[in-house]
Design a protein around this motif. Structure first.
Motif, short mmCIF file in Angstrom:
data_model
loop_
_atom_site.label_atom_id
_atom_site.label_comp_id
_atom_site.label_asym_id
_atom_site.label_seq_id
_atom_site.Cartn_x
_atom_site.Cartn_y
_atom_site.Cartn_z
N ARG A 103 -0.80 0.58 4.77
CA ARG A 103 -0.51 1.98 5.07
C ARG A 103 -0.97 2.83 3.89
O ARG A 103 -1.12 2.35 2.78
CB ARG A 103 0.99 2.21 5.27
CG ARG A 103 1.57 1.39 6.42
CD ARG A 103 1.08 1.95 7.74
NE ARG A 103 1.71 1.25 8.84
CZ ARG A 103 1.05 0.56 9.75
NH1 ARG A 103 -0.25 0.46 9.67
NH2 ARG A 103 1.66 -0.03 10.73
N THR A 105 -0.06 6.16 1.52
CA THR A 105 0.98 7.11 1.14
C THR A 105 0.44 8.52 1.29
O THR A 105 -0.75 8.71 1.56
CB THR A 105 1.42 6.88 -0.33
OG1 THR A 105 0.29 7.15 -1.18
CG2 THR A 105 1.91 5.47 -0.55
N LYS A 113 2.95 -4.11 3.20
CA LYS A 113 4.35 -4.44 3.46
C LYS A 113 4.77 -5.52 2.47
O LYS A 113 4.12 -6.56 2.36
CB LYS A 113 4.50 -4.95 4.89
CG LYS A 113 5.92 -5.27 5.28
CD LYS A 113 5.98 -5.71 6.73
CE LYS A 113 7.40 -6.05 7.13
NZ LYS A 113 7.44 -6.51 8.52
N GLU A 133 10.84 0.73 1.02
CA GLU A 133 11.01 2.14 1.35
C GLU A 133 9.69 2.90 1.25
O GLU A 133 9.36 3.72 2.12
CB GLU A 133 12.07 2.77 0.42
CG GLU A 133 12.34 4.23 0.72
CD GLU A 133 12.95 4.46 2.09
OE1 GLU A 133 12.70 5.56 2.64
OE2 GLU A 133 13.65 3.58 2.63
N GLU A 136 7.68 2.00 4.28
CA GLU A 136 8.20 2.64 5.49
C GLU A 136 7.85 4.13 5.50
O GLU A 136 7.49 4.68 6.54
CB GLU A 136 9.72 2.46 5.59
CG GLU A 136 10.15 1.01 5.83
CD GLU A 136 9.60 0.43 7.11
OE1 GLU A 136 9.51 1.15 8.13
OE2 GLU A 136 9.26 -0.77 7.12
N GLN A 137 7.94 4.78 4.35
CA GLN A 137 7.57 6.20 4.25
C GLN A 137 6.08 6.39 4.56
O GLN A 137 5.69 7.32 5.24
CB GLN A 137 7.90 6.75 2.86
CG GLN A 137 9.38 6.96 2.63
CD GLN A 137 9.97 7.99 3.57
OE1 GLN A 137 9.34 8.99 3.91
NE2 GLN A 137 11.20 7.75 4.02
N LYS A 139 4.29 4.46 6.39
CA LYS A 139 4.12 4.21 7.81
C LYS A 139 4.45 5.48 8.60
O LYS A 139 3.72 5.86 9.51
CB LYS A 139 5.01 3.04 8.24
CG LYS A 139 4.71 2.52 9.62
CD LYS A 139 5.24 1.13 9.85
CE LYS A 139 6.73 1.10 10.03
NZ LYS A 139 7.22 -0.21 10.49
N LEU A 140 5.53 6.16 8.23
CA LEU A 140 5.90 7.40 8.90
C LEU A 140 4.87 8.49 8.66
O LEU A 140 4.48 9.22 9.58
CB LEU A 140 7.28 7.88 8.41
CG LEU A 140 8.46 7.05 8.87
CD1 LEU A 140 9.74 7.53 8.18
CD2 LEU A 140 8.61 7.11 10.38
N THR A 141 4.40 8.61 7.41
CA THR A 141 3.39 9.60 7.06
C THR A 141 2.11 9.37 7.85
O THR A 141 1.52 10.30 8.39
CB THR A 141 3.09 9.57 5.54
OG1 THR A 141 4.31 9.76 4.84
CG2 THR A 141 2.08 10.63 5.16
N GLN A 142 1.70 8.10 7.92
CA GLN A 142 0.46 7.77 8.63
C GLN A 142 0.63 8.05 10.13
O GLN A 142 -0.28 8.53 10.78
CB GLN A 142 0.08 6.32 8.38
CG GLN A 142 -1.37 6.04 8.68
CD GLN A 142 -1.84 4.72 8.08
OE1 GLN A 142 -1.05 3.89 7.70
NE2 GLN A 142 -3.13 4.56 8.01
N SER A 143 1.82 7.74 10.68
CA SER A 143 2.06 7.99 12.11
C SER A 143 1.98 9.48 12.41
O SER A 143 1.40 9.88 13.41
CB SER A 143 3.44 7.46 12.51
OG SER A 143 3.48 6.07 12.38
N LYS A 144 2.57 10.31 11.55
CA LYS A 144 2.54 11.75 11.75
C LYS A 144 1.10 12.27 11.67
O LYS A 144 0.71 13.13 12.43
CB LYS A 144 3.41 12.44 10.71
CG LYS A 144 4.87 12.22 10.91
CD LYS A 144 5.68 12.88 9.80
CE LYS A 144 7.14 12.53 9.94
NZ LYS A 144 7.92 13.04 8.80
#
Length: 150
Positions: A103, A105, A113, A133, A136-137, A139-144
């Motif tokens: 992922r 950042t 991972k 963490e 996971e952040q 992953k969320l950033t990339q998804s957005k």
């Protein structure tokens, strides 16, 4: 080397098999007397006892129609890995998958991972939690980013 590269699933029940003819075709052994190559293979198998729990072999014969005699034409080996080798292969496969699924950042830094077994002590566990963490952040950033660009 061949076991490490080719033995992806490391199934202890099935083992991994190869033929002398395949080794010759792939250039791993020279076209030599079959018996000479069989001795080389048996020697290599004994040298690799640290990763090979046991092995079985079978000589493949064909009957010469002119002489009605058996002629050795190939040599099949089935290798069964040690428990330690199996665990290492599973771990390497998981690590490879983690690398492929990296992922980014918010700063564009690549993170993979984290694997729990790389953090053995309690201090390391805290570091593992932090690394997890960050992943996971990311992953969320990339998804957005993917959702907003699509």
């Amino acid at each position: 080397m061949r076991l490490t590269y080719r033995f992806q699933q490391a199934d202890p029940e099935k083992g991994y098999h190869f033929l002398l003819s395949s080794l010759i075709q792939e250039g791993m052994l020279q076209e030599d007397l079959i018996t000479t190559n069989i001795k080389k293979i048996k020697g290599a198998l004994e040298d690799c006892r640290y990763i090979i729990d046991r092995y079985e072999y079978e000589e493949v014969y064909v009957t010469n129609p002119d002489t009605n005699r058996q002629q050795l034409i190939d040599f099949k080996v089935v290798v069964y890995p040690t428990q330690q080798f199996q665990q290492e292969q599973y771990r390497l496969n998981a690590h490879h998958k983690n690398i492929e699924n990296y992922r980014l950042t918010g700063e564009g830094k690549a993170v993979i991972k984290p694997m729990r077994d790389k953090y053995p002590s309690s201090y390391d566990y805290q570091q593992y939690q932090q690394d997890k963490e960050i992943f996971e952040q990311a992953k969320l950033t990339q998804s957005k980013t993917v959702v907003s660009s699509g």
